[in-house]
Write a protein that holds these residues in place. Structure first.
Motif, short mmCIF file in Angstrom:
data_model
loop_
_atom_site.label_atom_id
_atom_site.label_comp_id
_atom_site.label_asym_id
_atom_site.label_seq_id
_atom_site.Cartn_x
_atom_site.Cartn_y
_atom_site.Cartn_z
N ASP A 7 -12.25 -12.13 7.08
CA ASP A 7 -11.61 -13.49 6.83
C ASP A 7 -12.06 -14.63 7.58
N TYR A 63 -6.28 -21.36 3.24
CA TYR A 63 -7.10 -20.26 2.76
C TYR A 63 -5.95 -18.83 2.83
N GLU A 64 -5.20 -18.86 4.19
CA GLU A 64 -4.23 -17.75 4.17
C GLU A 64 -3.04 -17.94 3.33
N MET A 67 -4.32 -17.54 -0.57
CA MET A 67 -4.43 -15.87 -0.99
C MET A 67 -3.15 -15.36 -0.93
N GLN A 70 -1.11 -15.90 -4.04
CA GLN A 70 -1.51 -15.47 -5.27
C GLN A 70 -1.42 -13.93 -5.24
N ARG A 71 -1.67 -13.25 -4.34
CA ARG A 71 -1.58 -11.85 -4.35
C ARG A 71 -1.18 -10.91 -3.34
N GLN A 73 -2.79 -10.94 -0.68
CA GLN A 73 -3.82 -10.13 0.28
C GLN A 73 -4.96 -11.35 0.32
N THR A 74 -5.69 -11.32 1.55
CA THR A 74 -6.84 -12.15 1.58
C THR A 74 -8.09 -11.08 1.27
N PHE A 75 -9.24 -11.79 1.24
CA PHE A 75 -10.26 -10.82 0.95
C PHE A 75 -10.52 -9.89 1.80
N GLY A 95 2.18 -12.33 -5.67
CA GLY A 95 1.92 -12.67 -4.09
C GLY A 95 3.41 -12.89 -3.59
#
Length: 158
Positions: A7, A63-64, A67, A70-71, A73-75, A95
Motif C-alpha cells: 500500500d 486511499y485507506e 478501499m 468498499q470491501r 481491504q486495500t490492495f 466493506g
C-alpha cells in the motif's frame, strides 16, 4: 506488514510525483544578478512542505477510507489475504461502515497532515511508531491504536 509496504508503494509513488510538482511550482531559488547586484532569496519552501503534507495526508486517508469502505481491504491486504472487519463482525464481501472506515483511516494517517514541520513530523513519527507497535503487546486481539479507536480487527481470509 507486507500489506502496508504494498500500500505504501501504491500511495507513495504518486505522492512523490505530486510533491515534486508542488515544489517546482512553489519554490523559487536564491539568485544573484551580477549586472544589477540584485539578490533574490529562496522562498516558498514552507508553503511547499505544507501543501505536500496536506496533499499526502489527504491522499493516504482517502486511499485507506475508500478501499476499506468498499470491501474491507486495500490492495496490499488483498495480496496478503487479510481483511479488516469490525470486532464481532462478519467476513462478508461488503466493506466497513463509513464511520468505522473514517475513524480507522483518520487515526492511522491523520498525523501525516502535520508533517510540514520538523518538530511536528517527529511527533507524528513517534505516534506512528507507537501505533504500529501497539499490536505487539495488545492481547487478546492484537489491535493497533487505529483498530482500537475504530473497533476493528484484521483477520485472515485465505
Amino acid at each position: 506488514m507486507v500489506a502496508r509496504i504494498i500500500d505504501g508503494v501504491i500511495v507513495y509513488v504518486p505522492f512523490l510525483i505530486i510533491s515534486a510538482i508542488i515544489t517546482a511550482v512553489v519554490v523559487t531559488n536564491a539568485g544573484y544578478d551580477a549586472e544589477t547586484g540584485v539578490v533574490t532569496l529562496e522562498s516558498g519552501v514552507f508553503l511547499a512542505a505544507l501543501l505536500s503534507a496536506l496533499v499526502g495526508g489527504v491522499g493516504m486517508i482517502a486511499y485507506e477510507f475508500l478501499m476499506l469502505r468498499q470491501r474491507g481491504q486495500t490492495f496490499g491486504k488483498m495480496a496478503m489475504g487479510i481483511k479488516v472487519v469490525q470486532v464481532g463482525g462478519t467476513l462478508g464481501p461488503e466493506g466497513l461502515p463509513q464511520d468505522v472506515a473514517a475513524k480507522r483511516a483518520g487515526v492511522l494517517f491523520g498525523p501525516q497532515l502535520i508533517r510540514f514541520n520538523l518538530l511536528l513530523s517527529l511527533i507524528a513519527g513517534i505516534f506512528a511508531l507507537v501505533n504500529a507497535l501497539w499490536l505487539l503487546w495488545d492481547k487478546p486481539l492484537s489491535q493497533a491504536l487505529h483498530d482500537k479507536v475504530a473497533k476493528t480487527i484484521v483477520v485472515k481470509v485465505k
